[in-house]
Enzyme design. Sequence first.
Site, short mmCIF file in Angstrom:
data_model
loop_
_atom_site.label_atom_id
_atom_site.label_comp_id
_atom_site.label_asym_id
_atom_site.label_seq_id
_atom_site.Cartn_x
_atom_site.Cartn_y
_atom_site.Cartn_z
N ASP A 1 0.85 -1.19 0.00
CA ASP A 1 0.00 0.00 0.00
C ASP A 1 0.89 1.24 0.00
O ASP A 1 2.11 1.13 0.10
CB ASP A 1 -0.94 0.02 1.22
N ASP B 1 1.70 4.99 1.66
CA ASP B 1 1.48 5.89 2.79
C ASP B 1 2.00 7.27 2.40
O ASP B 1 3.04 7.39 1.77
CB ASP B 1 2.26 5.40 4.02
N ASP C 1 9.80 4.09 12.70
CA ASP C 1 10.42 2.96 13.40
C ASP C 1 11.80 2.59 12.87
O ASP C 1 12.81 2.76 13.54
CB ASP C 1 9.46 1.76 13.47
P1 ATP Z 1 3.75 -2.48 4.88
O1 ATP Z 1 4.46 -2.97 3.68
O2 ATP Z 1 3.36 -3.55 5.82
O3 ATP Z 1 2.63 -1.51 4.59
P2 ATP Z 1 4.95 -0.18 6.08
O4 ATP Z 1 6.38 0.09 6.42
O5 ATP Z 1 4.32 0.70 5.07
O6 ATP Z 1 4.88 -1.68 5.67
P3 ATP Z 1 2.79 0.62 7.76
O7 ATP Z 1 2.24 -0.09 8.95
O8 ATP Z 1 1.96 0.78 6.56
O9 ATP Z 1 4.14 -0.12 7.42
O10 ATP Z 1 3.27 2.04 8.28
C1 ATP Z 1 3.71 3.05 7.42
C2 ATP Z 1 4.92 3.75 7.99
O11 ATP Z 1 4.56 4.38 9.22
C3 ATP Z 1 6.08 2.85 8.35
O12 ATP Z 1 6.89 2.59 7.24
C4 ATP Z 1 6.79 3.68 9.40
O13 ATP Z 1 7.55 4.70 8.82
C5 ATP Z 1 5.64 4.30 10.14
N1 ATP Z 1 5.21 3.46 11.27
C6 ATP Z 1 4.24 2.52 11.27
N2 ATP Z 1 4.11 1.95 12.46
C7 ATP Z 1 5.01 2.52 13.26
C8 ATP Z 1 5.37 2.37 14.64
N3 ATP Z 1 4.74 1.50 15.41
N4 ATP Z 1 6.34 3.17 15.12
C9 ATP Z 1 6.95 4.10 14.35
N5 ATP Z 1 6.67 4.27 13.06
C10 ATP Z 1 5.72 3.50 12.50
MG MG Z 2 2.31 0.70 4.43
#
Ligand code: ATP
Ligand code: MG
Length: 448
Positions: free
Chosen positions: A59, A61, A142
Amino acid sequence: MDNPSSQPTVIPRSEHIISRDNISPNAVKVLYRLREAGFRGCLVGGGVRDLLLGREPKDFDVATDARPEQVYKLFRNSRLIGRRFRLAHVQFDREIVEVATFRGRGEDSEDDAGPSVERTASGRILSDNVYGGIEEDAWRRDFTVNALYYDIDKFVVLDYVGGMADLKAGLIRLIGDPARRYQEDPVRLLRAVRFAAKLGFKVDPATEAPLHRLGHLLEQIPSARLFDEVLKLFLTGSAIQTFELLRHYRLFGCLFPATERCLNHQQAHYPKTLLSQALANTDSRLAEGKPVNPAFLFAALLWEPLRERMRELRAKGLDETEALQTAADAVIQDQLRRTALPRRYSLPMREIWEMQQRLTTVSGKRPLRLLSHPRFRAAYDFLVLRADADEQAQRLADWWTQFLALDDAGRARATQPATAAAKGKPRRRRKPRSARKGAQDPSLHPET
Ligand code: ATP
Ligand code: MG
């Protein structure tokens, strides 16, 4: 890296592989709309990370300096979600673009326009709705590889935290002091494992060390959030590696304590085989673009605890059906202390379990009737899964597999005792008397 820099390394277009064509048109739309309204918007997180790795993002963000309410006003198709971490979801048909406002530094005093970062005594963040600039936002994310921003106007990647180098080196590294960052949000323990498994990355030693010993922090996390996280861990294509890593870091037991106990004290390879096979099947189904069902996943995850409870109850004299019902209640209750398990999943999960007993009846009208049961397919698949490690289940699974291959007339013949033994047709299994009248499956008991 402990000194947050406000100057990013700027990676120009010629030095990265992100192109607008790889970004979802909906995310592009969101970015342009924000800009037209005078806000700043960048792609961030998994979308940027995966594009840089040449993978297809799950997805997209977006991070922006627009406040959640401003985003909400800008997009009719949006809604605000999250109390702990307030953000906007912009909905396009089946795609959601997540739009988060840049977060500021948590230590700062009250943000004049909003609440401050709320923490527990142990440092866990209860709510983080202090807003700031992009350079602060980067440090609050994170992992370094998750904190890269793509600026769609200048076609550049902005790196404040050394994420590019870690991406090239294949490293999962927490930004800042690892123990503190895990304390702030223990779900990061699971996220470290998830990204390492999904990307095939190593966890940097300093980020890795606390994984072994901080699992207990997950007890503080609301069960609903852990349930969501479990789905991400096991239903996004790398379930096998994720499972192995979770066990390695002793985190699996924090999510599924009863299952972990079974895995540890049963010498036999059986429970691991069933679960591993279920996870492997899940991964291959996803790779083929087929749907996966959380109910089936949980049926497999909790199968061994169920069997163990049933054995105890049978030893106390309960019959097979009573034992199953009582054991299912207990196993579900136990699990709910760790992860939520919404009824829309726990009910079908129970049915998959119950059907394991009903599938043992292979003559008369019942087999035909079972075929139209809404849970038949899942229950049959589950039986096949069990078959790998259980001879009786294997015979039963073979019977059903052959039965399914027959036409109507063949099926009618196959379930008549007189013709069931005809060659090439499914055979009726000789079952104990109790099973014949009560549809009971001796193979639910490994010892029998
Ligand atoms: P995915 O491929 O699962 O979507 P993602 O890295 O995009 O991986 P998301 O849960 O969609 O993960 O979160 C988007 C972004 O928000 C992360 O890449 C990170 O930068 C930030 N983020 C999400 N959760 C946390 C957390 N618990 N603490 C700090 N930053 C976070
Ligand atoms: Mg994501």
